[in-house]
Design a protein around this motif. Structure first.
Motif, PDB file in Angstrom:
ATOM      1  N   LEU A 136       0.832  -1.210   0.000  1.00 11.90           N
ATOM      2  CA  LEU A 136       0.000   0.000   0.000  1.00 11.90           C
ATOM      3  C   LEU A 136       0.866   1.259   0.000  1.00 11.90           C
ATOM      4  O   LEU A 136       0.554   2.233  -0.703  1.00 11.90           O
ATOM      5  N   LEU A 137       1.939   1.251   0.775  1.00 12.00           N
ATOM      6  CA  LEU A 137       2.833   2.403   0.802  1.00 12.00           C
ATOM      7  C   LEU A 137       3.499   2.611  -0.550  1.00 12.00           C
ATOM      8  O   LEU A 137       3.641   3.750  -1.017  1.00 12.00           O
ATOM      9  N   ALA A 138       3.901   1.514  -1.179  1.00 15.48           N
ATOM     10  CA  ALA A 138       4.523   1.618  -2.500  1.00 15.48           C
ATOM     11  C   ALA A 138       3.531   2.161  -3.520  1.00 15.48           C
ATOM     12  O   ALA A 138       3.877   3.012  -4.359  1.00 15.48           O
ATOM     13  N   ALA A 139       2.287   1.721  -3.439  1.00 12.43           N
ATOM     14  CA  ALA A 139       1.271   2.217  -4.372  1.00 12.43           C
ATOM     15  C   ALA A 139       1.002   3.700  -4.125  1.00 12.43           C
ATOM     16  O   ALA A 139       0.853   4.476  -5.079  1.00 12.43           O
ATOM     17  N   VAL A 145      -0.127  10.719  -4.587  1.00  8.24           N
ATOM     18  CA  VAL A 145      -1.295  11.433  -4.069  1.00  8.24           C
ATOM     19  C   VAL A 145      -1.112  11.883  -2.632  1.00  8.24           C
ATOM     20  O   VAL A 145      -1.866  12.728  -2.156  1.00  8.24           O
ATOM     21  N   MET A 146      -0.124  11.321  -1.928  1.00 11.93           N
ATOM     22  CA  MET A 146       0.155  11.711  -0.545  1.00 11.93           C
ATOM     23  C   MET A 146       1.657  11.876  -0.385  1.00 11.93           C
ATOM     24  O   MET A 146       2.437  11.167  -1.024  1.00 11.93           O
ATOM     25  N   ASP A 147       2.047  12.796   0.467  1.00 15.45           N
ATOM     26  CA  ASP A 147       3.469  12.957   0.718  1.00 15.45           C
ATOM     27  C   ASP A 147       3.931  11.965   1.787  1.00 15.45           C
ATOM     28  O   ASP A 147       3.127  11.272   2.404  1.00 15.45           O
ATOM     29  N   ASP A 148       5.236  11.901   1.970  1.00 17.59           N
ATOM     30  CA  ASP A 148       5.802  10.917   2.889  1.00 17.59           C
ATOM     31  C   ASP A 148       5.388  11.155   4.333  1.00 17.59           C
ATOM     32  O   ASP A 148       5.286  10.218   5.119  1.00 17.59           O
ATOM     33  N   TYR A 149       5.148  12.394   4.695  1.00 21.89           N
ATOM     34  CA  TYR A 149       4.783  12.693   6.078  1.00 21.89           C
ATOM     35  C   TYR A 149       3.349  12.240   6.383  1.00 21.89           C
ATOM     36  O   TYR A 149       3.069  11.758   7.477  1.00 21.89           O
ATOM     37  N   GLU A 150       2.460  12.381   5.410  1.00 18.81           N
ATOM     38  CA  GLU A 150       1.106  11.860   5.605  1.00 18.81           C
ATOM     39  C   GLU A 150       1.121  10.338   5.650  1.00 18.81           C
ATOM     40  O   GLU A 150       0.422   9.723   6.463  1.00 18.81           O
ATOM     41  N   LEU A 151       1.933   9.728   4.805  1.00 22.13           N
ATOM     42  CA  LEU A 151       2.067   8.266   4.838  1.00 22.13           C
ATOM     43  C   LEU A 151       2.639   7.804   6.174  1.00 22.13           C
ATOM     44  O   LEU A 151       2.220   6.785   6.713  1.00 22.13           O
ATOM     45  N   ALA A 152       3.579   8.583   6.711  1.00 25.05           N
ATOM     46  CA  ALA A 152       4.149   8.239   8.013  1.00 25.05           C
ATOM     47  C   ALA A 152       3.098   8.325   9.109  1.00 25.05           C
ATOM     48  O   ALA A 152       3.029   7.460   9.988  1.00 25.05           O
ATOM     49  N   ILE A 162       9.946   4.783   5.405  1.00 24.04           N
ATOM     50  CA  ILE A 162       9.040   4.521   4.283  1.00 24.04           C
ATOM     51  C   ILE A 162       9.785   4.664   2.970  1.00 24.04           C
ATOM     52  O   ILE A 162       9.643   3.842   2.062  1.00 24.04           O
ATOM     53  N   ARG A 163      10.599   5.702   2.856  1.00 24.98           N
ATOM     54  CA  ARG A 163      11.378   5.903   1.623  1.00 24.98           C
ATOM     55  C   ARG A 163      12.316   4.729   1.374  1.00 24.98           C
ATOM     56  O   ARG A 163      12.440   4.246   0.249  1.00 24.98           O
ATOM     57  N   LYS A 164      12.982   4.272   2.425  1.00 30.74           N
ATOM     58  CA  LYS A 164      13.922   3.157   2.266  1.00 30.74           C
ATOM     59  C   LYS A 164      13.201   1.854   1.940  1.00 30.74           C
ATOM     60  O   LYS A 164      13.667   1.061   1.124  1.00 30.74           O
ATOM     61  N   MET A 165      12.057   1.628   2.598  1.00 29.29           N
ATOM     62  CA  MET A 165      11.320   0.377   2.384  1.00 29.29           C
ATOM     63  C   MET A 165      10.741   0.288   0.978  1.00 29.29           C
ATOM     64  O   MET A 165      10.670  -0.795   0.406  1.00 29.29           O
ATOM     65  N   THR A 166      10.278   1.401   0.441  1.00 26.78           N
ATOM     66  CA  THR A 166       9.585   1.374  -0.848  1.00 26.78           C
ATOM     67  C   THR A 166      10.488   1.734  -2.013  1.00 26.78           C
ATOM     68  O   THR A 166      10.009   1.829  -3.141  1.00 26.78           O
TER      69      THR A 166
END
Length: 178
Positions: A136-139, A145-152, A162-166
């Motif tokens: 889901l994070l990769a998608a 559609v979302m920045d990394d901070y919202e994903l976090a 998240i950046r490293k994982m995806t």
């Protein structure tokens, strides 16, 4: 939103047509909202799974300590619990206020084995949930559609993690149900 258009009707009924339809939702906005919902659900499931694992690990440790108190051998307990002999010894030393229970060794080993298998199934479901979260994070990162901070915030992970994982991970088609 109301759009008024003059119509060739007599002036007695107003002469206007009012459009009462709705705009189609933006596809990326719908996908982003669906991703948010799925990430929230996964975060709740993962935290519930983690708390269940902690409680189950505590019960397993209590059973191992009780079995040691009852006189079972460390190697037999280590084999039944799937732990190292050092871990079993440490568990036994941390629980010094136990009294012998009087249960037969076979019953204690069976209880420890069932707790171990239950813990293993929880660990497998945790791995599945974390794999789904990663997809889901990769998608979400791929769609942009979302920045990394919202994903976090939605996933409970740090933005750098998240950046490293995806990094370089391609989302599978159909990860985001429409």
């Amino acid at each position: 939103m109301a759009v008024l258009h003059p119509v060739d009707l007599p002036a007695a009924d107003g002469g206007f047509y009012r459009y009462r339809g709705r705009r189609k939702a933006d596809r990326t906005a719908v996908q982003a909202e669906r991703l948010r919902q799925l990430l929230r659900e996964d975060r709740q499931r993962i935290s519930f799974n983690a708390s269940s694992m902690r409680a189950l690990s505590m019960r397993l440790n209590q059973h191992v300590a009780q079995a040691l108190c009852d006189g079972l051998k460390i190697t037999a307990l280590a084999k039944a619990a799937g732990l190292s002999r050092w871990a079993v010894r440490t568990i036994g030393l941390s629980s010094d206020d136990l009294a012998p229970s009087g249960l037969p060794p076979a019953q204690q080993l069976a209880a420890i084995g069932s707790l171990k298998s239950e813990l293993a199934s929880l660990e497998a479901s945790k791995a599945d949930l974390e794999g789904r979260r990663l997809k889901l994070l990769a998608a979400a990162r791929r769609l942009g559609v979302m920045d990394d901070y919202e994903l976090a915030a939605l996933s409970g992970l740090q933005s750098e993690a998240i950046r490293k994982m995806t990094w370089g991970l391609q989302p599978e088609p159909g990860v985001i149900p429409a």
